[in-house]
Design an enzyme around this catalytic site. Structure first.
Site, PDB file in Angstrom:
ATOM      1  N   PHE A   1       0.841  -1.136  -0.133  1.00 45.03           N
ATOM      2  CA  PHE A   1       0.028   0.035   0.041  1.00 45.03           C
ATOM      3  C   PHE A   1       0.839   1.420  -0.039  1.00 45.03           C
ATOM      4  O   PHE A   1       0.079   2.431  -0.494  1.00 45.03           O
ATOM      5  CB  PHE A   1      -0.849   0.137   1.354  1.00 45.03           C
ATOM      6  CG  PHE A   1      -1.770  -1.076   1.451  1.00 45.03           C
ATOM      7  CD1 PHE A   1      -3.131  -0.729   0.683  1.00 45.03           C
ATOM      8  CD2 PHE A   1      -1.707  -2.201   2.175  1.00 45.03           C
ATOM      9  CE1 PHE A   1      -4.309  -1.799   0.636  1.00 45.03           C
ATOM     10  CE2 PHE A   1      -2.871  -3.071   2.217  1.00 45.03           C
ATOM     11  CZ  PHE A   1      -3.812  -2.815   1.682  1.00 45.03           C
TER      12      PHE A   1
ATOM     13  N   SER B   1      -4.770   1.865  -9.282  1.00 44.13           N
ATOM     14  CA  SER B   1      -6.106   2.960  -9.222  1.00 44.13           C
ATOM     15  C   SER B   1      -6.837   2.932 -10.547  1.00 44.13           C
ATOM     16  O   SER B   1      -6.128   2.768 -11.493  1.00 44.13           O
ATOM     17  CB  SER B   1      -5.482   4.169  -8.862  1.00 44.13           C
ATOM     18  OG  SER B   1      -6.586   5.161  -9.066  1.00 44.13           O
TER      19      SER B   1
ATOM     20  N   ASN C   1       9.907   7.757  -4.955  1.00 45.37           N
ATOM     21  CA  ASN C   1       9.420   7.146  -3.847  1.00 45.37           C
ATOM     22  C   ASN C   1       8.481   5.799  -4.411  1.00 45.37           C
ATOM     23  O   ASN C   1       8.803   4.856  -3.731  1.00 45.37           O
ATOM     24  CB  ASN C   1       8.462   8.026  -2.826  1.00 45.37           C
ATOM     25  CG  ASN C   1       8.035   7.467  -1.693  1.00 45.37           C
ATOM     26  OD1 ASN C   1       8.601   6.754  -1.036  1.00 45.37           O
ATOM     27  ND2 ASN C   1       6.499   7.037  -1.736  1.00 45.37           N
TER      28      ASN C   1
ATOM     29  N   LYS D   1       1.514   4.710 -11.001  1.00 45.99           N
ATOM     30  CA  LYS D   1       0.503   3.581 -10.976  1.00 45.99           C
ATOM     31  C   LYS D   1       0.527   2.749 -12.119  1.00 45.99           C
ATOM     32  O   LYS D   1       0.967   1.498 -12.265  1.00 45.99           O
ATOM     33  CB  LYS D   1      -0.980   3.829 -10.617  1.00 45.99           C
ATOM     34  CG  LYS D   1      -1.130   4.514  -9.072  1.00 45.99           C
ATOM     35  CD  LYS D   1      -0.865   3.425  -8.070  1.00 45.99           C
ATOM     36  CE  LYS D   1      -1.142   4.134  -6.806  1.00 45.99           C
ATOM     37  NZ  LYS D   1      -0.370   3.277  -5.770  1.00 45.99           N
TER      38      LYS D   1
ATOM     39  N   TYR E   1       1.459  11.201 -10.236  1.00 45.07           N
ATOM     40  CA  TYR E   1       0.737  10.039  -9.365  1.00 45.07           C
ATOM     41  C   TYR E   1       0.111   8.907 -10.039  1.00 45.07           C
ATOM     42  O   TYR E   1       0.552   7.841  -9.895  1.00 45.07           O
ATOM     43  CB  TYR E   1      -0.347  10.734  -8.327  1.00 45.07           C
ATOM     44  CG  TYR E   1      -1.215   9.589  -7.847  1.00 45.07           C
ATOM     45  CD1 TYR E   1      -0.930   8.702  -6.794  1.00 45.07           C
ATOM     46  CD2 TYR E   1      -2.368   9.736  -8.374  1.00 45.07           C
ATOM     47  CE1 TYR E   1      -1.771   7.717  -6.512  1.00 45.07           C
ATOM     48  CE2 TYR E   1      -3.291   8.690  -7.967  1.00 45.07           C
ATOM     49  CZ  TYR E   1      -3.164   7.712  -6.958  1.00 45.07           C
ATOM     50  OH  TYR E   1      -3.753   6.638  -6.707  1.00 45.07           O
TER      51      TYR E   1
HETATM   52  C1  UD1 Z   1      -8.661  11.429  -7.202  1.00 42.46           C
HETATM   53  C2  UD1 Z   1      -7.452  11.389  -8.274  1.00 42.46           C
HETATM   54  C3  UD1 Z   1      -6.942   9.935  -8.638  1.00 42.46           C
HETATM   55  C4  UD1 Z   1      -6.960   9.228  -7.216  1.00 42.46           C
HETATM   56  C5  UD1 Z   1      -8.199   9.034  -6.291  1.00 42.46           C
HETATM   57  C6  UD1 Z   1      -7.317   8.968  -4.785  1.00 42.46           C
HETATM   58  C7  UD1 Z   1      -7.664  13.475  -9.724  1.00 42.46           C
HETATM   59  C8  UD1 Z   1      -7.973  13.956 -11.095  1.00 42.46           C
HETATM   60  N1  UD1 Z   1      -8.013  12.157  -9.439  1.00 42.46           N
HETATM   61  O1  UD1 Z   1      -9.952  10.665  -8.025  1.00 42.46           O
HETATM   62  O2  UD1 Z   1      -6.287   9.873  -9.316  1.00 42.46           O
HETATM   63  O3  UD1 Z   1      -6.737   7.814  -7.520  1.00 42.46           O
HETATM   64  O4  UD1 Z   1      -8.288  10.848  -6.212  1.00 42.46           O
HETATM   65  O5  UD1 Z   1      -8.196   9.209  -3.949  1.00 42.46           O
HETATM   66  O6  UD1 Z   1      -7.375  14.207  -8.861  1.00 42.46           O
HETATM   67  N2  UD1 Z   1     -15.055  17.264  -6.119  1.00 42.46           N
HETATM   68  C9  UD1 Z   1     -15.622  18.534  -6.138  1.00 42.46           C
HETATM   69  N3  UD1 Z   1     -14.979  19.120  -4.972  1.00 42.46           N
HETATM   70  C10 UD1 Z   1     -14.096  18.950  -4.056  1.00 42.46           C
HETATM   71  C11 UD1 Z   1     -13.484  17.695  -4.377  1.00 42.46           C
HETATM   72  C12 UD1 Z   1     -13.703  16.736  -5.460  1.00 42.46           C
HETATM   73  O7  UD1 Z   1     -16.583  18.573  -6.508  1.00 42.46           O
HETATM   74  O8  UD1 Z   1     -13.627  19.548  -3.121  1.00 42.46           O
HETATM   75  C13 UD1 Z   1     -15.415  16.249  -7.261  1.00 42.46           C
HETATM   76  C14 UD1 Z   1     -14.346  15.809  -8.412  1.00 42.46           C
HETATM   77  O9  UD1 Z   1     -14.608  16.711  -9.507  1.00 42.46           O
HETATM   78  C15 UD1 Z   1     -14.934  14.522  -8.724  1.00 42.46           C
HETATM   79  C16 UD1 Z   1     -15.350  13.794  -7.666  1.00 42.46           C
HETATM   80  O10 UD1 Z   1     -15.704  15.137  -6.532  1.00 42.46           O
HETATM   81  O11 UD1 Z   1     -15.942  14.738  -9.646  1.00 42.46           O
HETATM   82  C17 UD1 Z   1     -14.506  13.046  -6.744  1.00 42.46           C
HETATM   83  O12 UD1 Z   1     -13.302  13.649  -6.638  1.00 42.46           O
HETATM   84  P1  UD1 Z   1     -12.047  13.087  -5.735  1.00 42.46           P
HETATM   85  O13 UD1 Z   1     -12.554  12.519  -4.477  1.00 42.46           O
HETATM   86  O14 UD1 Z   1     -11.105  14.102  -5.776  1.00 42.46           O
HETATM   87  O15 UD1 Z   1     -11.581  11.782  -6.466  1.00 42.46           O
HETATM   88  P2  UD1 Z   1     -11.242  11.437  -8.124  1.00 42.46           P
HETATM   89  O16 UD1 Z   1     -11.058  12.891  -8.762  1.00 42.46           O
HETATM   90  O17 UD1 Z   1     -12.262  10.632  -8.712  1.00 42.46           O
END
Ligand code: UD1
Length: 334
Positions: free
Chosen positions: A80, A124, A99, A153, A149
């Site tokens: 992990f 991922s 890393n 992967k 990142y």
């Molecule tokens: C992100 C990473 C992904 C990683 C994963 C690990 C990116 C582009 N992708 O996934 O590579 O494996 O985290 O946990 O960063 N959102 C909001 N407001 C916020 C935060 C997020 O609207 O403050 C939305 C995003 O636009 C997205 C969804 O919530 O639609 C999920 O976001 P997030 O939790 O950051 O995950 P991923 O982007 O799917």
């Protein structure tokens, strides 16, 4: 059976250690505490009533690895440990590549030297980039990662495939996680990001608990039912159990295997906010802002391969995820 768990005090690793101990595996954890804390050791012991070895060290350190594989007869490794903040990886690419790649290379090198051939890797869904189809199956094209990142992967997946070609007895199971959220039902372990969270769920819980003022929803003009991004959120306990199923397969079969670990259900950002408010009876103020660069509209798994070959499927639903995520934060504040 003795299992080496790297990053075993982190969010997903700690839940996997709980499941391993509950199934009576012997566990050795190596963790450098760079994104976790030593008190998780006691929390895991409190939950399970079982003991395990903890070594505070960096997985890149070959001497430490040599000592672990000499002192213990390790049957399998679950890896992990790794840096995982997308934004930070864009600013610090060398740190991320060094890393994440060196730790994996050193680990595999020591495993082969000590005749340990069973490796489970935390990959991922990010390796699918903007997915060619939905739901995503394991044979979808990989590539098109948008940050260092994600590229680590992808590169590690390639490295493991090459090691398997050269050493067919080296069995690697690559688990492609969708979006892990939730926490152990005890509220003792969960996700504790350093600083202001980047991911959606840690942000929502901090707005709900009053630590942060308002959630920014990144875009409402995606091609999705309500315009906000759709993801496959999976409870971390289900995800942890997926590792146990993968471990059992690795211990009996030889090969290189890829599995999606997701639920198969897509929820939008606003679905999550609404479910969170309902389950926890609390308000989550939000505002719509611009899209976040690098985000995709929708991403959810076809989890049937894991069901067919590992006998695993996610059991917990969105309400469990909402309740347990908040419960963990409230417990932290007590
Ligand atoms: C992100 C990473 C992904 C990683 C994963 C690990 C990116 C582009 N992708 O996934 O590579 O494996 O985290 O946990 O960063 N959102 C909001 N407001 C916020 C935060 C997020 O609207 O403050 C939305 C995003 O636009 C997205 C969804 O919530 O639609 C999920 O976001 P997030 O939790 O950051 O995950 P991923 O982007 O799917």
């Amino acid at each position: 059976m003795k299992i080496l768990v790297t990053g075993g005090l982190g969010f997903i690793g700690s839940h996997a250690v709980v499941e391993l101990l509950e199934e009576n595996y012997e566990v050795v954890v190596i963790d450098d505490l760079s994104n976790s804390s030593a008190d998780v050791v006691d929390k895991i012991k409190q939950i399970t009533g079982k003991d395990f070895d903890f070594i505070e060290a960096d997985v890149c350190d070959l001497d430490v690895l040599e000592k672990i594989f000499t002192d213990h007869k390790i049957d399998a490794v679950i890896h992990f440990a790794g840096y995982k903040a997308v934004g930070e990886s864009v600013k610090e690419p060398i740190m991320y590549y060094e890393n994440n790649l060196v730790s994996t290379l050193h680990l595999c090198k020591k495993m082969l030297e000590h005749n340990c051939n069973k490796f489970i890797f935390s990959s991922s869904a990010t390796v699918y980039g903007d997915p060619e189809k939905l739901p995503i199956t394991e044979d979808c094209k990989v590539g098109g990662t948008t940050n260092p990142y994600g590229t680590t992967k992808l590169m590690i997946e390639r490295i493991l495939a090459d090691i398997h070609v050269a050493h067919p007895e080296f069995t690697a199971i690559i688990l492609r996680y969708f979006n892990p959220i939730g926490a152990h039902k005890s509220g003792l372990i969960g996700e504790k990001p350093n600083g202001i969270p980047n991911n959606l769920m840690p942000y929502i819980v901090r707005v709900a608990s009053g630590e942060l003022e308002i959630l920014s929803v990144f875009g409402d003009d995606y091609d999705t039912p309500d315009g906000t991004g759709v993801r496959d959120y999976i409870h971390v306990v289900d995800l942890a159990k997926g590792h146990l199923s993968a471990l059992k397969k690795a211990l009996k079969d030889e090969g290189l295997f890829y599995y999606n670990l997701g639920t198969g259900n897509g929820y939008s950002v606003l679905d999550l906010v609404k479910n969170f408010e309902k389950v926890n009876n609390v308000k989550v103020p939000y505002k719509i802002v611009d899209r976040r660069p690098g985000d995709i509209a929708s991403c959810y798994a076809d989890p049937t391969k894991a069901l067919k070959e590992l006998g695993w499927k996610a059991e917990l639903g969105i309400e469990d995820m909402m309740r347990d995520s908040y419960n963990f934060i409230l417990k932290q504040k007590q």
